[in-house]
Design a protein around this motif. Structure first.
Motif, PDB file in Angstrom:
ATOM      1  N   SER C  25     -50.921  58.025 -24.125  1.00  0.00           N
ATOM      2  CA  SER C  25     -51.501  58.764 -23.007  1.00  0.00           C
ATOM      3  C   SER C  25     -51.709  57.861 -21.791  1.00  0.00           C
ATOM      4  O   SER C  25     -51.414  58.225 -20.665  1.00  0.00           O
ATOM      5  CB  SER C  25     -52.827  59.385 -23.456  1.00  0.00           C
ATOM      6  OG  SER C  25     -53.637  59.689 -22.345  1.00  0.00           O
ATOM      7  N   ILE C  31     -44.279  63.913 -24.938  1.00  0.00           N
ATOM      8  CA  ILE C  31     -44.809  64.347 -26.236  1.00  0.00           C
ATOM      9  C   ILE C  31     -44.092  63.672 -27.403  1.00  0.00           C
ATOM     10  O   ILE C  31     -44.699  63.392 -28.438  1.00  0.00           O
ATOM     11  CB  ILE C  31     -44.742  65.897 -26.345  1.00  0.00           C
ATOM     12  CG1 ILE C  31     -45.600  66.390 -27.501  1.00  0.00           C
ATOM     13  CG2 ILE C  31     -43.286  66.364 -26.503  1.00  0.00           C
ATOM     14  CD1 ILE C  31     -45.874  67.886 -27.433  1.00  0.00           C
ATOM     15  N   PHE C  34     -45.760  60.432 -27.855  1.00  0.00           N
ATOM     16  CA  PHE C  34     -47.055  60.634 -28.515  1.00  0.00           C
ATOM     17  C   PHE C  34     -46.878  60.661 -30.026  1.00  0.00           C
ATOM     18  O   PHE C  34     -47.600  60.002 -30.776  1.00  0.00           O
ATOM     19  CB  PHE C  34     -47.692  61.952 -28.060  1.00  0.00           C
ATOM     20  CG  PHE C  34     -48.647  61.818 -26.917  1.00  0.00           C
ATOM     21  CD1 PHE C  34     -48.182  61.565 -25.647  1.00  0.00           C
ATOM     22  CD2 PHE C  34     -50.018  61.928 -27.110  1.00  0.00           C
ATOM     23  CE1 PHE C  34     -49.057  61.436 -24.574  1.00  0.00           C
ATOM     24  CE2 PHE C  34     -50.908  61.804 -26.054  1.00  0.00           C
ATOM     25  CZ  PHE C  34     -50.420  61.555 -24.790  1.00  0.00           C
ATOM     26  N   TRP C  77     -52.007  65.221 -27.469  1.00  0.00           N
ATOM     27  CA  TRP C  77     -51.180  65.519 -26.302  1.00  0.00           C
ATOM     28  C   TRP C  77     -51.931  66.447 -25.340  1.00  0.00           C
ATOM     29  O   TRP C  77     -51.832  66.330 -24.128  1.00  0.00           O
ATOM     30  CB  TRP C  77     -49.855  66.144 -26.767  1.00  0.00           C
ATOM     31  CG  TRP C  77     -48.997  66.757 -25.698  1.00  0.00           C
ATOM     32  CD1 TRP C  77     -48.712  68.068 -25.519  1.00  0.00           C
ATOM     33  CD2 TRP C  77     -48.282  66.068 -24.669  1.00  0.00           C
ATOM     34  NE1 TRP C  77     -47.873  68.248 -24.454  1.00  0.00           N
ATOM     35  CE2 TRP C  77     -47.591  67.028 -23.908  1.00  0.00           C
ATOM     36  CE3 TRP C  77     -48.163  64.714 -24.313  1.00  0.00           C
ATOM     37  CZ2 TRP C  77     -46.778  66.701 -22.815  1.00  0.00           C
ATOM     38  CZ3 TRP C  77     -47.370  64.386 -23.225  1.00  0.00           C
ATOM     39  CH2 TRP C  77     -46.693  65.375 -22.499  1.00  0.00           C
TER      40      TRP C  77
END
Lengths: 193, 193, 193
Positions: C25, C31, C34, C77
């Motif tokens: 982040s 994503i 992540f 996320w």
């Protein structure tokens, strides 16, 4: 054979441990970092070898290796200054470590399987892994894009040992020849390189 | 099934080996470094897969993989210039390697255990590890903080294969579909990205 | 004992997964990244432990660990912004993760072999590996040349657990004491360091 492997194991672990502690010393790190660098540089190469060979990891089986690394790292915390005054101690520790570990990685592989190409590869991986990780963690990228420093010497050590062993030369003479080949190449580079 | 795994294994090892040698060529390294980059990029992903699956490491069991890597690395030492003129050869080698390895990692996992989530994960790990290590050692950090370059394509390959296999599609059609999915995603990004 | 190991495993995996997602982040990654950071930070330490102990890798045996990592990474996320507002969430996730993993690594080793020195070492390796890899991949070298951030706390956790276990203290009280020792050291450093 088994006793040769063990003697080379302890020698390699000890000198790589010294080299790791010297790097911690040059970075002016604290005693915990000395332990960290000493232990993982000392046991790194042999750990990779045992994982790849699917053999029990040597320092998990026998606690003496860890104890040796801890004692050396703590000693180096007090003595790193004196050791540095010996002249290129890091390079010599590295050179002896690569010589011992390249022969040992090859010998342990041949003792488990009749695979000379794999044995040379394993000798190189065993001899170089600890130092490469040590230099990466210390943020010294040169040793990585110049892998020949480690690799040529490790190739020589493992190659000579495996060739002689394939021709039936007994373990000890083959190991001494391999170790000398590795040391000569690396030592020459240190003296005149 | 066994023969499919072996064909994909050799294909993946060969193209990743080419990609590793190309990186050594771009860094203008010597022949020892070509061997180093070629071998560890070629066998890196499959080695991680076999360690995690507790299977015998494929190149320790069969020396042919190492021989293939050594031959390709030496050829690339002479031919890297010509190969570079083909246009984006590194990206294409990477794309084919990720396609072959993502399917193979997933297929080998499913052949050992009925665990689809683990199989997708293993396909991704197998397909990305060699390239990530190669780029780290070469000091190219972008590939690390931009993992999506490798990951999206690997997810596609492993995901399509595992989904089709779970619905009973035979190994070869599922593998071809997975490989095409990975190649399309990555190839599209190379052409138009 | 077995249930304690599993609870600590899930706790350690979850909080390390959170810490990995927080790093993704802060780097403003997508994503896929992540998922990547969340999964490998979450399972990294335990994977190293199982490989070294020659035990089946925990997330290959039980898919639930991967599912937990995937769910947490996807949640993060959406929620990373809120979590950041809690104040030093990355450091606290790290601190709890190191506490849980250092005790668990030591406990799993003692459950397989009577080797206290190895158990402490394994606790430290298990607790620190995920975070060190996470920071290396994210290109934050400070955490590597300042390993004491991770190591002192992990030493405390594993050391207290192993010492108490060697003196015959049952698993749960020893684990709680070890976890508290690790948390106090690290938490104190976060609050007043």
């Amino acid at each position: 054979m088994q006793s040769m492997l063990q003697i080379l194991d302890f020698l390699g672990v000890a000198v790589f441990c010294v080299s790791g502690a010297l790097v911690a010393s040059r970075l002016r790190l604290d005693i915990v970092a000395f332990l960290f660098f000493g232990v993982f540089t000392g046991i790194g190469g042999g750990t990779l070898r045992d994982l790849l060979l699917d053999a029990p990891v040597f320092w998990v089986v026998d606690q003496a290796y860890l104890v040796v690394c801890i004692v050396i790292s703590l000693l180096m915390w007090f003595l790193a200054g004196q050791v540095e005054r010996l002249g290129s101690p890091l390079r010599w520790a590295d050179a002896v470590g690569v010589a011992a570990y390249s022969v040992m990685g090859a010998a342990k592989t041949l003792s488990l399987a009749d695979a000379p190409v794999v044995a040379v590869m394993m000798g190189v991986a065993t001899a170089t892994f600890g130092g490469i990780i040590r230099d990466t963690v210390a943020g010294q990228p040169n040793a990585l894009v110049k892998p020949e420093i480690y690799l040529t010497s490790a190739f020589a050590g493992a190659g000579v040992y495996v060739t002689l062993a394939e021709f039936g030369v007994p373990a000890w003479p083959a190991a001494i020849a391999g170790g000398c080949a590795a040391l000569l190449l690396r030592g020459g580079a240190i003296q005149w390189g």
